[in-house]
Design a protein around this motif. Structure first.
Motif, mmCIF file in Angstrom:
data_model
loop_
_atom_site.group_PDB
_atom_site.id
_atom_site.type_symbol
_atom_site.label_atom_id
_atom_site.label_comp_id
_atom_site.label_asym_id
_atom_site.label_seq_id
_atom_site.Cartn_x
_atom_site.Cartn_y
_atom_site.Cartn_z
ATOM 1 N N ARG A 23 -8.380 -3.685 1.734
ATOM 2 C CA ARG A 23 -8.595 -2.600 0.757
ATOM 3 C C ARG A 23 -9.768 -1.709 1.183
ATOM 4 O O ARG A 23 -9.683 -0.491 1.107
ATOM 5 C CB ARG A 23 -8.861 -3.170 -0.633
ATOM 6 C CG ARG A 23 -7.645 -3.731 -1.297
ATOM 7 C CD ARG A 23 -7.985 -4.176 -2.728
ATOM 8 N NE ARG A 23 -6.872 -4.808 -3.359
ATOM 9 C CZ ARG A 23 -6.661 -6.122 -3.364
ATOM 10 N NH1 ARG A 23 -7.507 -6.933 -2.783
ATOM 11 N NH2 ARG A 23 -5.599 -6.619 -3.961
ATOM 12 N N ILE B 269 0.862 -1.177 0.000
ATOM 13 C CA ILE B 269 0.000 0.000 0.000
ATOM 14 C C ILE B 269 0.897 1.225 0.000
ATOM 15 O O ILE B 269 1.673 1.431 0.936
ATOM 16 C CB ILE B 269 -0.921 0.006 1.230
ATOM 17 C CG1 ILE B 269 -1.724 -1.296 1.304
ATOM 18 C CG2 ILE B 269 -1.829 1.231 1.208
ATOM 19 C CD1 ILE B 269 -2.439 -1.507 2.618
ATOM 20 N N PHE C 276 -2.784 0.527 -4.269
ATOM 21 C CA PHE C 276 -2.588 -0.861 -3.895
ATOM 22 C C PHE C 276 -1.844 -1.612 -4.997
ATOM 23 O O PHE C 276 -2.154 -1.462 -6.174
ATOM 24 C CB PHE C 276 -3.925 -1.563 -3.668
ATOM 25 C CG PHE C 276 -4.704 -0.993 -2.514
ATOM 26 C CD1 PHE C 276 -4.504 -1.472 -1.241
ATOM 27 C CD2 PHE C 276 -5.621 0.018 -2.709
ATOM 28 C CE1 PHE C 276 -5.209 -0.955 -0.163
ATOM 29 C CE2 PHE C 276 -6.326 0.540 -1.651
ATOM 30 C CZ PHE C 276 -6.127 0.064 -0.378
#
Length: 98
Positions: A76, A6, A92
């Motif tokens: 997410r 991330i 991501f």
């Protein structure tokens, strides 16, 4: 086991808040901030050489290992929600380990 990276464009406090959130997600055991893999290409002859690089938000990369795809989707989901609240940008990247 899915592995997510991330990339957070924001301050250290924002990255820390997202990391803390991730440690509370059921099933997540590994959250680690990794170094920026891009070398900073400072040209010693550049007019900006030696100037502080703190004019904009920082970039932080967190590495997260999820036990399955459902948990990766949950990661997410919660990260996007917190990023919206914190007004930071997240990207991501995932690696499917087999």
């Amino acid at each position: 086991m899915p592995q997510l990276r991330i990339r957070i464009t924001g301050g250290e406090d924002d990255a820390r808040a997202i990391g803390n959130l991730l440690t509370g997600v059921r099933g997540i055991e590994h959250v680690e901030e990794i170094s920026d893999m891009m070398s900073h290409m400072d040209d010693p002859d550049s007019s900006s050489a030696g100037l502080p690089d703190d004019q904009g938000p920082g970039i932080h990369v967190l590495e997260v290992e999820a036990p399955n795809d459902a948990t990766a989707a949950r990661v997410r989901e919660v990260v996007e929600a917190l990023a919206f609240d914190l007004e930071v940008v997240v990207e991501f990247e995932s690696d499917e380990a087999e």
